[in-house]
Scaffold this active site. Structure first.
Site, short mmCIF file in Angstrom:
data_model
loop_
_atom_site.label_atom_id
_atom_site.label_comp_id
_atom_site.label_asym_id
_atom_site.label_seq_id
_atom_site.Cartn_x
_atom_site.Cartn_y
_atom_site.Cartn_z
N GLY A 91 34.06 11.58 32.00
CA GLY A 91 33.69 11.14 33.19
C GLY A 91 32.67 10.96 33.56
N GLY A 120 29.31 9.00 37.30
CA GLY A 120 29.35 9.83 37.07
C GLY A 120 28.43 10.32 37.12
N ASP A 246 44.35 18.30 32.58
CA ASP A 246 43.09 17.83 32.02
C ASP A 246 42.04 18.97 32.15
OD1 ASP A 246 44.17 16.30 34.04
OD2 ASP A 246 41.83 15.62 34.03
P1 AMP Z 1 38.43 16.65 37.90
O1 AMP Z 1 39.75 16.91 38.07
O2 AMP Z 1 37.30 16.62 38.40
O3 AMP Z 1 37.74 16.94 36.54
O4 AMP Z 1 38.12 15.23 37.46
C1 AMP Z 1 39.52 14.27 36.83
C2 AMP Z 1 38.75 13.04 36.24
O5 AMP Z 1 37.65 12.11 36.28
C3 AMP Z 1 37.73 13.17 34.89
O6 AMP Z 1 38.47 12.41 33.40
C4 AMP Z 1 36.06 13.46 35.31
O7 AMP Z 1 35.79 13.26 33.93
C5 AMP Z 1 36.82 12.26 35.90
N1 AMP Z 1 35.38 12.28 37.09
C6 AMP Z 1 35.69 12.85 38.40
N2 AMP Z 1 34.32 12.76 38.71
C7 AMP Z 1 33.54 11.65 38.22
C8 AMP Z 1 33.03 10.81 38.63
N3 AMP Z 1 31.57 10.99 39.41
N4 AMP Z 1 32.85 10.17 37.89
C9 AMP Z 1 33.18 10.01 36.90
N5 AMP Z 1 34.09 10.61 36.04
C10 AMP Z 1 34.88 11.08 37.02
MG MG Z 2 38.60 18.10 34.56
#
Ligand code: AMP
Ligand code: MG
Length: 479
Positions: A91, A120, A246
């Site tokens: 993301g 993002g 993930d």
């Molecule tokens: P994480 O647990 O932080 O690895 O994130 C979980 C999901 O949310 C992943 O698909 C990330 O890419 C997405 N994500 C987290 N923060 C953001 C953000 N600020 N903008 C877009 N996608 C995000």
């Molecule tokens: Mg992640």
């Protein structure tokens, strides 16, 4: 090589186009360099002089793209806190391609096809944390992604208050996650599932290429790699904080640094993620969670590998693969060479004692590394020295089975039990200073991250027990 001459390749793009989406970075405003890591730059043959090359800043900000790059974001699914989400993906990360097997990614480069409702972006605090901690983990001997540089900016982000946007250029031998397999399995796209497995074999398990039984063996080796990884975390006192599928690397690496924390006082129940009210990802739960995550991976593999054998492998994980990996880590921490049946008891007694004694995890093992029979320095660390005293009786008896002298054991233990780890309060201080324009602490912590086992008199203040009011700092996923 200069930034201008970087040549990347992107084998991932030879997979079906459902695996990724092409992405253009959205540059940050008024970018400035926070830090550059020459040790990591070397891995991709990038000149250390690049620290002064404006192109490096542009590379991280996305205003310069290597000619050979076709930037893309990867698609994956994942169980988040136990709930399945079918379409996650990068993301906020953009892949530029790989050099020498290192896949480069900028994190925080703006919206991608997988951003859902989020921006993002990555805020400065979490970016500095990932930049420094991934380096620390690598030097502590824990498999991890690395990071070559980090930039800050004046772009405002809405987080817990206003933060500024940053980009970390991180790199890994693999960015494939358990959730990548879940994505294609859920959609019953079995040919794509096989293609992914073959891709992962080529990337991370090349000895399995051409093996007729390769998909089961791939699963089996992921299980083994995960055991080693989690045993490493437990030994060093690392809490990941968001062990969603993930965020589980198919190559057994520590990836996606978020609200992680090193232990302050040893505490099985410590939860570093303030969003995790149920304590699903508590420090002591990490081995169980890794098993749970592996069961989800097995389900994803079910269409291409034998279920019964995977079930057996999972049983083995709980019964002896993980426990053996953990015992091996702990034996090393205790300076034990001989394998003895009583070791699990010795270790269980120790962690029970540490839990009761309110003792700084890192300091305890460091001081123990100097142990020569004199106990006072260990008692001084603990609220409950009696329990430590009792455990040391066990340890003394156990040491009799070893053939090494105190000095020989100490030497090995001092290379296993770090003097310096990056605790959350240290990172918080470095972030606060960086926000005020002082980047010197980031550089100091980078140096510390790279020398965890050395005696560095000028950094003695970072080797003390965590100050009481700084203990158990927790963070949220969005911080
Ligand atoms: P994480 O647990 O932080 O690895 O994130 C979980 C999901 O949310 C992943 O698909 C990330 O890419 C997405 N994500 C987290 N923060 C953001 C953000 N600020 N903008 C877009 N996608 C995000
Ligand atoms: Mg992640």
């Amino acid at each position: 090589m200069t930034v201008d001459n970087l040549k990347v390749e992107s084998k991932y793009l030879s997979l079906d186009n459902e695996f990724y989406e092409f992405t253009q970075a959205t540059p940050l405003d008024e970018p400035y360099l926070i830090s550059f890591n020459p040790k990591v730059a070397e891995l991709i043959d990038l000149d250390k002089e690049s620290v002064d090359d404006p192109r490096f800043l542009e590379l991280l900000n996305g205003t310069f793209t290597p000619e050979t790059a076709k930037p893309f974001s990867m698609c994956y699914a994942g169980h988040q806190f136990g709930h399945y989400a079918q379409r996650l993906g990068d993301g906020r990360a953009i892949n530029l391609g790989s050099i020498n097997g290192w896949h480069l990614q900028t994190k925080g480069s703006g919206e991608t096809a997988f951003s859902r409702t989020a921006d993002g972006r990555a805020a400065l605090p979490s970016s500095i944390r990932e930049y420094l901690m991934s380096e620390a983990m690598y030097h502590l001997g824990i498999p991890s992604t690395r990071a070559v540089g980090i930039i800050g900016s004046q772009t405002k982000l809405l987080r817990n208050g206003i933060e500024k946007g940053a980009v970390v250029m991180r790199m890994s031998s693999s960015w494939v996650r358990f959730g990548t397999f879940q994505y294609f399995s859920y959609f019953k796209e079995y040919e794509k599932l096989k293609a992914l497995a073959d891709y992962v074999i080529e990337e991370s398990y090349p000895h399995l290429e051409n093996d007729e039984d390769r998909y089961f063996k791939l699963f089996s080796e992921v299980v083994d790699a995960t055991a080693k990884l989690i045993a490493g975390w437990q030994g060093i006192g690392f809490c990941h904080g968001v062990m969603n599928t993930d965020n589980m690397s198919i190559a057994g690496l520590t990836i996606d640094y978020g609200p992680f924390s090193m232990l302050d006082d040893y505490d099985f129940g410590f939860v570093c993620n303030s969003t995790d009210k149920a304590g699903r990802y508590a420090y002591g739960e990490q081995p169980n969670v890794s098993y749970w995550n592996l069961t989800k991976l097995a389900l994803a593999f079910a269409p291409i590998a034998d279920k019964k054998r995977m079930e057996k492998k999972l049983d083995d994980y709980g019964e002896f693969i993980y426990p053996n990996a953990y015992i091996e880590v702990m034996r090393k921490k205790l300076g034990l060479e001989v394998e003895s049946e009583e070791d699990m008891t010795l270790i269980t007694e120790l962690v029970g004692t540490l839990q009761d004694a309110y003792v700084d995890h890192t300091n305890f093992f460091r001081v123990l590394s100097h142990y020569d029979g004199e106990r006072m320095s260990l008692f001084e660390l603990a609220m409950n020295p009696v329990a430590i005293d009792e455990w040391l009786n066990l340890y003394d008896a156990r040491l009799e089975k070893e053939s090494f002298s105190h000095e020989e054991r100490q030497e090995k233990m001092l290379k296993t039990n770090p003097k310096y780890v990056l605790k959350n309060y240290m990172l918080a201080d470095a972030i606060a200073l960086a926000k005020g324009g002082n980047l010197s602490r980031v550089e100091e912590l980078l140096y510390l991250a790279q020398h965890p086992f050395d005696e560095l008199p000028e950094f003695e203040k970072f080797a003390v027990e965590t100050p009481e009011h700084y203990k158990n700092v927790t963070l949220s996923c969005s911080s």
